[in-house]
Every structure is written in structure tokens, then in C-alpha cells.
Write a protein that holds these residues in place. Structure first.
Motif, PDB file in Angstrom:
ATOM      1  N   ALA A  83       0.800  -1.218   0.000  1.00  0.00           N
ATOM      2  CA  ALA A  83       0.000   0.000   0.000  1.00  0.00           C
ATOM      3  C   ALA A  83       0.837   1.273   0.000  1.00  0.00           C
ATOM      4  O   ALA A  83       0.372   2.314  -0.452  1.00  0.00           O
ATOM      5  N   GLY A  84       2.059   1.217   0.518  1.00  0.00           N
ATOM      6  CA  GLY A  84       2.816   2.460   0.677  1.00  0.00           C
ATOM      7  C   GLY A  84       4.266   2.305   0.315  1.00  0.00           C
ATOM      8  O   GLY A  84       4.740   1.239  -0.065  1.00  0.00           O
ATOM      9  N   GLU A  85       4.976   3.437   0.432  1.00  0.00           N
ATOM     10  CA  GLU A  85       6.408   3.416   0.210  1.00  0.00           C
ATOM     11  C   GLU A  85       7.099   2.752   1.384  1.00  0.00           C
ATOM     12  O   GLU A  85       6.491   2.434   2.400  1.00  0.00           O
ATOM     13  N   ARG A  86       8.440   2.607   1.234  1.00  0.00           N
ATOM     14  CA  ARG A  86       9.193   1.895   2.257  1.00  0.00           C
ATOM     15  C   ARG A  86       9.111   2.596   3.610  1.00  0.00           C
ATOM     16  O   ARG A  86       8.998   1.936   4.649  1.00  0.00           O
ATOM     17  N   ALA A  90       7.791   1.089   7.091  1.00  0.00           N
ATOM     18  CA  ALA A  90       8.605   1.151   8.307  1.00  0.00           C
ATOM     19  C   ALA A  90       7.829   1.788   9.451  1.00  0.00           C
ATOM     20  O   ALA A  90       7.939   1.357  10.609  1.00  0.00           O
ATOM     21  N   LEU A  91       7.020   2.809   9.150  1.00  0.00           N
ATOM     22  CA  LEU A  91       6.209   3.439  10.192  1.00  0.00           C
ATOM     23  C   LEU A  91       5.173   2.461  10.733  1.00  0.00           C
ATOM     24  O   LEU A  91       4.928   2.410  11.939  1.00  0.00           O
ATOM     25  N   ALA A 148      11.778 -11.294  12.967  1.00  0.00           N
ATOM     26  CA  ALA A 148      10.425 -11.757  12.667  1.00  0.00           C
ATOM     27  C   ALA A 148      10.082 -11.529  11.205  1.00  0.00           C
ATOM     28  O   ALA A 148       9.396 -12.350  10.580  1.00  0.00           O
ATOM     29  N   ALA A 149      10.555 -10.419  10.631  1.00  0.00           N
ATOM     30  CA  ALA A 149      10.294 -10.143   9.216  1.00  0.00           C
ATOM     31  C   ALA A 149      11.048 -11.116   8.317  1.00  0.00           C
ATOM     32  O   ALA A 149      10.527 -11.534   7.275  1.00  0.00           O
ATOM     33  N   VAL A 150      12.270 -11.477   8.704  1.00  0.00           N
ATOM     34  CA  VAL A 150      13.045 -12.432   7.909  1.00  0.00           C
ATOM     35  C   VAL A 150      12.397 -13.819   7.946  1.00  0.00           C
ATOM     36  O   VAL A 150      12.349 -14.528   6.935  1.00  0.00           O
ATOM     37  N   ALA A 211      14.860  -1.787   8.546  1.00  0.00           N
ATOM     38  CA  ALA A 211      15.370  -3.093   8.116  1.00  0.00           C
ATOM     39  C   ALA A 211      14.251  -4.118   8.018  1.00  0.00           C
ATOM     40  O   ALA A 211      14.230  -4.958   7.102  1.00  0.00           O
ATOM     41  N   ALA A 212      13.297  -4.073   8.948  1.00  0.00           N
ATOM     42  CA  ALA A 212      12.171  -5.004   8.898  1.00  0.00           C
ATOM     43  C   ALA A 212      11.304  -4.750   7.672  1.00  0.00           C
ATOM     44  O   ALA A 212      10.806  -5.696   7.043  1.00  0.00           O
ATOM     45  N   ALA A 213      11.115  -3.471   7.301  1.00  0.00           N
ATOM     46  CA  ALA A 213      10.333  -3.151   6.109  1.00  0.00           C
ATOM     47  C   ALA A 213      10.993  -3.713   4.858  1.00  0.00           C
ATOM     48  O   ALA A 213      10.323  -4.250   3.968  1.00  0.00           O
ATOM     49  N   VAL A 214      12.322  -3.594   4.775  1.00  0.00           N
ATOM     50  CA  VAL A 214      13.048  -4.160   3.636  1.00  0.00           C
ATOM     51  C   VAL A 214      12.893  -5.683   3.613  1.00  0.00           C
ATOM     52  O   VAL A 214      12.665  -6.286   2.555  1.00  0.00           O
ATOM     53  N   ALA A 215      13.004  -6.303   4.781  1.00  0.00           N
ATOM     54  CA  ALA A 215      12.878  -7.770   4.848  1.00  0.00           C
ATOM     55  C   ALA A 215      11.477  -8.226   4.476  1.00  0.00           C
ATOM     56  O   ALA A 215      11.303  -9.265   3.827  1.00  0.00           O
ATOM     57  N   LEU A 216      10.454  -7.462   4.872  1.00  0.00           N
ATOM     58  CA  LEU A 216       9.079  -7.829   4.523  1.00  0.00           C
ATOM     59  C   LEU A 216       8.859  -7.728   3.007  1.00  0.00           C
ATOM     60  O   LEU A 216       8.193  -8.575   2.418  1.00  0.00           O
TER      61      LEU A 216
END
Length: 221
Positions: A83-86, A90-91, A148-150, A211-216
Motif C-alpha cells: 500500500a505504501g512506500e518503504r 517502516a512506520l 520476525a520479518a526475515v 530493516a524489517a520493512a526491507v525484509a518484509l
């Protein structure tokens, strides 16, 4: 974001009794130490801050694998990522981390003064342990969000989350214990390690969700 926070707090409270399991595990860790080291009250008081921190750290790791798992199962995680940007993802991760900390980790901080009595920790040490856990445990959740994202796309990834993030949270443990010892041992300072602990939390509050946003996004691909 407020609606996401309130939703995740309600889900965290209802899903599997995460807070109660964490508190019981924390109690078990602290309660067995006196049986292992013996009835030496001076020894218990000396190792008490470290035991409280280790118990709280391990209990904080218990529910991290569920941070994104439920959202992945109902499809809302894919919507959040697409839905959104990185920075918006992350937010959202930051809000979910704060909700998880409120529902699952804050109760551990609340029971710390009571469990510290098992270890014969002085009142100043109990106050310092509570303050350092209040400041330091959010950093554990922010780091745990990356693991958790990884592992969110992997079956039975709960153990992998703990293995991934445990080395990264060792500095948090070191400075948390050092600050508590500084409050009860006269030559050791309290404020410098406490401020470093606060700085680590602020640092991971920025780096962890990004970092979690990138991993997701990577796991979604």
C-alpha cells in the motif's frame, strides 16, 4: 496508525495469552536461581540485576515470531507492504512493535520489582532494574522485528527469530545490567550506561523498522 496500534494491542492481549506466558516464564527463570546457587543472600543480591535482565530478555523473545504471522495469515501484511512506500511500511512496523511491547513486554516490566524480591535486590536496585527494563526492552522488540520479518515466510520460524536476534541484543543486556549495578554499587556509575541504553533504543527504533520493512518486501517477493 492509532487504529493499527489499538488493533494490535487487542490482538496481542487475546492471542494465546502472550503476556501471561511471558510473565510465567520470567517468574520461572527468576524463581529457580535461588535453588541453583543456594541460600547465600549476598550472592543473590550481587547477581540479581543480571538475572532479572536475562529473564526479561528471554521472556521478551517468546512472542516475537507472532509479530507479523497473524497479519500474513489474513492477508493484511501483503496489503501493508504494497500500500505504501518503504518509509510508510517502516512506520507501520514501528507502530506494530510499540503495540507488541505494550501487550507482551510491558507486563514483564511491571512485575520486575516483585520478582526482584526473590533475588534479595536492594530497593534502589529494584527501581533501577525497572527503569532500565522500561527503557531497554523496546530496543529488543525493534531488533526482534527484523528477525520476525526475515522468518515470517518460513515454517516454524520461531526458533530462527531468537537465534538471529540474540547476538544483536547482547549490548542492550550489557548496558542494562551495568546501569543497575551502578545504582547499587557505589563506585560504579548509573547514568552513563543508562544513557547509552537509551541511545541504543533510539538507534534501533530507527534502524529496526527500516530493516524489517526491507525484509518484509523481500519476503513478499
Amino acid at each position: 496508525m492509532l487504529a493499527l496500534y489499538l488493533r494490535d494491542v487487542r490482538v496481542g492481549v487475546r492471542a494465546g495469552g502472550g503476556a501471561l506466558v511471558g510473565v510465567v516464564f520470567f517468574l520461572a527463570v527468576v524463581a529457580v536461581i535461588p535453588f541453583g546457587v543456594g541460600p547465600d543472600l549476598n550472592l543473590l543480591a550481587r547477581i540479581g540485576p543480571a538475572v532479572l535482565w536475562i529473564g526479561a530478555l528471554l521472556a521478551s523473545l517468546l512472542g516475537l515470531e507472532r509479530l507479523f504471522q497473524l497479519d500474513r495469515e489474513d492477508g493484511s501484511l501483503d496489503l501493508m507492504v504494497m500500500a505504501g512506500e518503504r518509509h510508510l511500511t517502516a512506520l507501520s512496523v514501528l507502530v506494530k512493535c510499540l503495540a507488541h511491547w505494550t501487550a507482551s513486554v510491558l507486563p514483564l516490566v511491571a512485575v520486575t520489582p516483585l520478582l526482584g524480591l526473590f533475588m534479595n535486590v536492594a530497593p534502589a536496585g529494584l527501581a533501577a532494574a525497572t527503569a532500565t527494563l522500561l527503557v531497554g526492552t523496546p530496543a529488543i522488540v525493534f531488533v526482534g522485528a527484523v528477525g520476525a520479518a526475515v522468518a515470517v515466510a518460513l515454517p516454524r520460524g520461531g526458533l530462527l527469530v531468537s537465534v538471529l536476534i540474540l547476538p544483536l541484543v547482547i549490548p542492550i543486556l550489557i548496558f542494562g545490567v551495568a546501569a543497575v549495578r551502578g545504582a547499587v554499587a557505589d563506585p560504579d556509575p548509573f547514568l552513563p550506561p543508562f544513557l547509552i541504553l537509551l541511545a541504543l533504543t533510539l538507534f534501533f527504533a530507527v534502524i529496526g523498522p527500516l530493516a524489517a520493512a526491507v525484509a518484509l518486501r523481500w519476503s513478499g517477493d
